[in-house]
Scaffold this active site. Structure first.
Site, PDB file in Angstrom:
ATOM      1  N   THR A 419       0.917  -1.117   0.000  1.00 52.23           N
ATOM      2  CA  THR A 419       0.000   0.000   0.000  1.00 52.23           C
ATOM      3  C   THR A 419       0.946   1.153   0.000  1.00 52.23           C
ATOM      4  O   THR A 419       2.130   0.974   0.267  1.00 52.23           O
ATOM      5  CB  THR A 419      -0.808  -0.060   1.300  1.00 52.23           C
ATOM      6  OG1 THR A 419      -1.650  -1.180   1.223  1.00 52.23           O
ATOM      7  CG2 THR A 419      -1.644   1.179   1.540  1.00 52.23           C
ATOM      8  N   SER A 490     -11.330  -1.740   5.275  1.00 45.50           N
ATOM      9  CA  SER A 490      -9.919  -1.376   5.139  1.00 45.50           C
ATOM     10  C   SER A 490      -9.318  -0.993   6.489  1.00 45.50           C
ATOM     11  O   SER A 490     -10.043  -0.729   7.449  1.00 45.50           O
ATOM     12  CB  SER A 490      -9.812  -0.201   4.170  1.00 45.50           C
ATOM     13  OG  SER A 490      -8.499   0.292   4.132  1.00 45.50           O
ATOM     14  N   SER A 491      -7.994  -0.937   6.531  1.00 45.71           N
ATOM     15  CA  SER A 491      -7.293  -0.428   7.716  1.00 45.71           C
ATOM     16  C   SER A 491      -6.611   0.905   7.430  1.00 45.71           C
ATOM     17  O   SER A 491      -5.900   1.426   8.284  1.00 45.71           O
ATOM     18  CB  SER A 491      -6.220  -1.425   8.160  1.00 45.71           C
ATOM     19  OG  SER A 491      -6.805  -2.641   8.536  1.00 45.71           O
ATOM     20  N   GLY A 513      -1.183  -2.932   5.954  1.00 42.94           N
ATOM     21  CA  GLY A 513      -2.331  -3.755   6.370  1.00 42.94           C
ATOM     22  C   GLY A 513      -2.823  -3.265   7.732  1.00 42.94           C
ATOM     23  O   GLY A 513      -2.843  -2.056   7.986  1.00 42.94           O
TER      24      GLY A 513
HETATM   25  O1  DON Z   1      -7.197  -1.740   2.896  1.00 45.16           O
HETATM   26  C1  DON Z   1      -6.467  -2.407   3.612  1.00 45.16           C
HETATM   27  O2  DON Z   1      -6.499  -2.355   4.818  1.00 45.16           O
HETATM   28  C2  DON Z   1      -5.425  -3.310   2.970  1.00 45.16           C
HETATM   29  N1  DON Z   1      -5.865  -3.703   1.662  1.00 45.16           N
HETATM   30  C3  DON Z   1      -4.130  -2.593   2.948  1.00 45.16           C
HETATM   31  C4  DON Z   1      -3.014  -3.447   2.462  1.00 45.16           C
HETATM   32  C5  DON Z   1      -1.686  -2.941   2.839  1.00 45.16           C
HETATM   33  O3  DON Z   1      -1.534  -1.984   3.539  1.00 45.16           O
HETATM   34  C6  DON Z   1      -0.547  -3.745   2.342  1.00 45.16           C
HETATM   35  N2  DON Z   1       0.714  -3.208   2.713  1.00 45.16           N
HETATM   36  N3  DON Z   1       1.482  -2.525   2.870  1.00 45.16           N
END
Ligand code: DON
Length: 612
Positions: A419, A490-491, A513
């Site tokens: 992300t 989502s986070s 995440g």
């Molecule tokens: O929306 C969410 O919480 C996840 N799809 C975010 C994924 C994420 O942050 C992956 N890494 N860095």
């Protein structure tokens, strides 16, 4: 891009553990005392603008836009589009995210451009004949791919809050130039291309393989990556805005790619695939930001369908009633008496860490039970933040760990690395905090060959069956069940903090995440309670607790004595993961003298660029 390199920039990096290595030092600067009544000049604007992002070229693009007279919204859009080229792991047209706009004066505003579930999809498509979830379907097949939200989200941010001194095409131009001319693969992209799970996914997709692993070997650091199809997609987008993505050649390419991928993977989606209608009916949502208070600071963050803001505000509210200051006050007393202060004593004591872990455990229990897309379920935001519930949570925390804690009941009845977050502040005092994602590294690995971008695998963020964890080990309930048109929980936690008079003091966010929430939270606590500099707060080691699993994870670098006390005195079950990095915080702090401290987390390869 050469001229961009001449921008003045500040590399705010540091070794991740020097605080601990320094050992005993008198009057450690990380413990500097501040006058709590010094609010600075309340109405003043910052002396500089700044952009912090996870790729140096993208941060420089953002500051160039500020220098051209663009505001924070313009710079955020241009930075995100540059990331879509130079950071294909996460920067995206094929994914989604959230943006928080906080103006120098006036109401904050937040935009949800999260992906949605195609109309034909249902949970049964993710199950085998025995009714069990087939793990990979929501990660590396078209069943993971939600209708992308980023192209509409970025266009909307420009339209609603852009300065209008620059055209949309001007904001797209640097990204188009990068895609046309190509750019050198950096160490981070090279490393991510070699990660086992990403490599497997990208190798399985012929278009991704051709672009990112030509000749069968992933690109290496220093190789030049030129994505011509992406350049053409960006040119169409620059001319036609969001409509040029959701209909016409780009939309057709997305649908065609997904049908072809499904045929290659054994026809699991069949005629229920994402359609042109799914794309043309996609709509971003303007959401009311969540606003809370922590020790007199106003904390503004993202509401559902992100759980980030709610969990952040719950934890801060629970902790507000604990004497976290005891640690800091002891440091202050020692400093006044000129007693040497161990650098590690500047941060959390074992007891404060225990309170933090228990507060996180409770917030993530509520998250699993109650949070989902507010357009589909009634998320009890007010009740979860009600002073009575927060007080119940606080008094339920004893000196011992409590893994059996349950979610709030109505009276009636897992980290990948991709992300990306960017933080922008302009000289007029407006801020954008924006997090976007494809979900896991390179998303589904399915590349739209004719359009040059990767598609997300965001639908794995749904709770596909009760009690079955997603890729981040998160479990969920009915509130986060997959339904057509629905957005997965989502986070992501784009956040802005304001002081008296509405002065912005911190713009912050992270990937990671569920560790997004806890990373943002710990940096905020370290800055506001422990008075660490932003740089020290970001460099300090992190912990993470998400209710299930019951143990708490720790980055390397925590004092052994603190870990021992947590286990022996507080009964905490711990896992130290020295090889894992938790999050990658991108933040800008406005100091009382209006100067900025802008920091890109040294856990990854981003950069903070401050305007002259
Ligand atoms: O929306 C969410 O919480 C996840 N799809 C975010 C994924 C994420 O942050 C992956 N890494 N860095």
């Amino acid at each position: 891009m050469k001229s961009l390199l001449s921008e003045r920039f500040r590399l705010a990096r540091r070794l991740s553990q020097p605080v601990l290595l320094l050992g005993l030092i008198g009057l450690h600067p990380a413990c500097r005392a501040a006058d709590p009544f010094d609010q600075g000049d309340l109405l003043a604007t910052p002396l500089h603008g700044a952009v912090v992002a996870e790729h140096p070229l993208a941060a420089q693009v953002g500051v160039t836009i500020l220098n051209m007279g663009g505001n924070a919204a313009d710079a955020a859009v241009a930075t995100a589009l540059a990331l879509a080229v130079v950071y294909p792991q996460a920067g995206n047209l094929g994914g989604g995210g959230f943006a928080l706009w906080v103006p120098h004066e006036g109401e904050p505003w937040s935009l949800d451009f999260r992906e949605t579930t195609p109309a034909g999809y249902g949970t049964e498509l993710y199950l085998n004949v025995d009714g069990e979830v087939v793990g990979d379907r929501s990660l590396s097949t078209p069943l993971g791919v939600g209708v992308p939200g980023s192209p509409q989200g970025l266009f909307e941010l420009y339209k609603v809050h852009g300065s209008r001194s620059l055209t949309f095409a001007a904001l797209c131009a640097p990204a188009i130039a990068l895609a046309h001319d190509g750019f050198a693969v950096d160490a981070w992209l090279a490393r991510d291309l070699r990660r086992a799970s990403a490599k497997r996914r990208l190798m399985a997709d012929p278009a991704a393989r051709n672009l990112l692993s030509p000749g069968g070997e992933p690109l290496s650091e220093g190789d030049i990556l030129v994505p011509p199809a992406l350049a053409r997609t960006l040119e169409r987008y620059a001319r036609g805005g969001q409509a040029a993505f959701y209909s016409g050649a780009t939309a057709d390419a997305v649908v065609r790619t997904l049908i072809e991928a499904d045929m290659r993977l054994g026809n699991i989606v069949g005629d229920r695939h994402m359609t042109a209608e799914d794309l043309s009916s996609y709509r971003v949502q303007v959401r009311k930001p969540l606003v809370g208070w922590f020790r007199g600071h106003q904390v503004i963050s993202m509401g559902p369908p992100s759980s980030g803001g709610l969990a952040l505000l719950q934890v801060l509210a629970i902790l507000d009633g604990f004497p976290l200051d005891d640690d800091r006050n002891k440091v202050r007393r020692d400093q006044e008496l000129s007693i040497p202060v161990a650098a590690e004593d500047c941060g959390l004591s074992a007891r404060s860490a225990h309170w933090l872990i228990e507060a996180m455990r409770r917030a993530f229990a509520d998250r699993a039970q109650h949070l989902g897309d507010p357009d589909f379920v009634d998320v009890p935001v007010d009740r979860l933040l009600a002073p009575g519930w927060i007080a119940d949570r606080r008094i339920s925390i004893s000196e011992r760990s409590d893994p059996g804690v349950q979610a709030w009941q109505d009276a009636a009845p897992k980290e990948s690395f991709q992300t990306t977050h960017l933080s922008v502040l302009d000289k007029a005092g407006n801020a954008v905090s924006m997090t976007t994602t494809l979900n896991t590294t390179f998303g589904s690995g399915i590349l739209v060959a004719d359009a040059g971008f990767l598609l997300n695998n965001e639908l794995d963020d749904f709770s596909l069956a009760p009690g079955v964890p997603n890729t981040y080990g998160l479990i969920g309930a009915e509130a986060n069940r997959l339904l057509p048109g629905k957005r997965p929980l989502s986070s992501m936690t784009p956040t802005v903090i304001r002081e008296g008079g509405g002065r912005i003091s911190l713009v912050i966010g992270s990937p990671g995440g569920p560790r997004i929430i806890t990373s943002v939270m710990q940096v905020i606590l370290r800055v506001l309670v422990y008075e660490q500099s932003l740089e020290d707060a970001i460099a300090s080691p992190r912990l993470h607790q998400q209710w299930k699993p019951e143990w708490t994870r720790f980055e390397g670098g925590w004092p052994a004595s603190l870990l021992e006390t947590l286990e022996s005195q507080h009964g905490q079950e711990l896992r130290v993961e020295p090889e894992v990095k938790f999050g990658s915080v991108q933040a800008i702090q406005v100091l009382n003298n209006r100067e900025l401290e802008a920091v890109s987390d040294s856990r990854r390869g981003g950069r903070a660029v401050v305007q002259p």
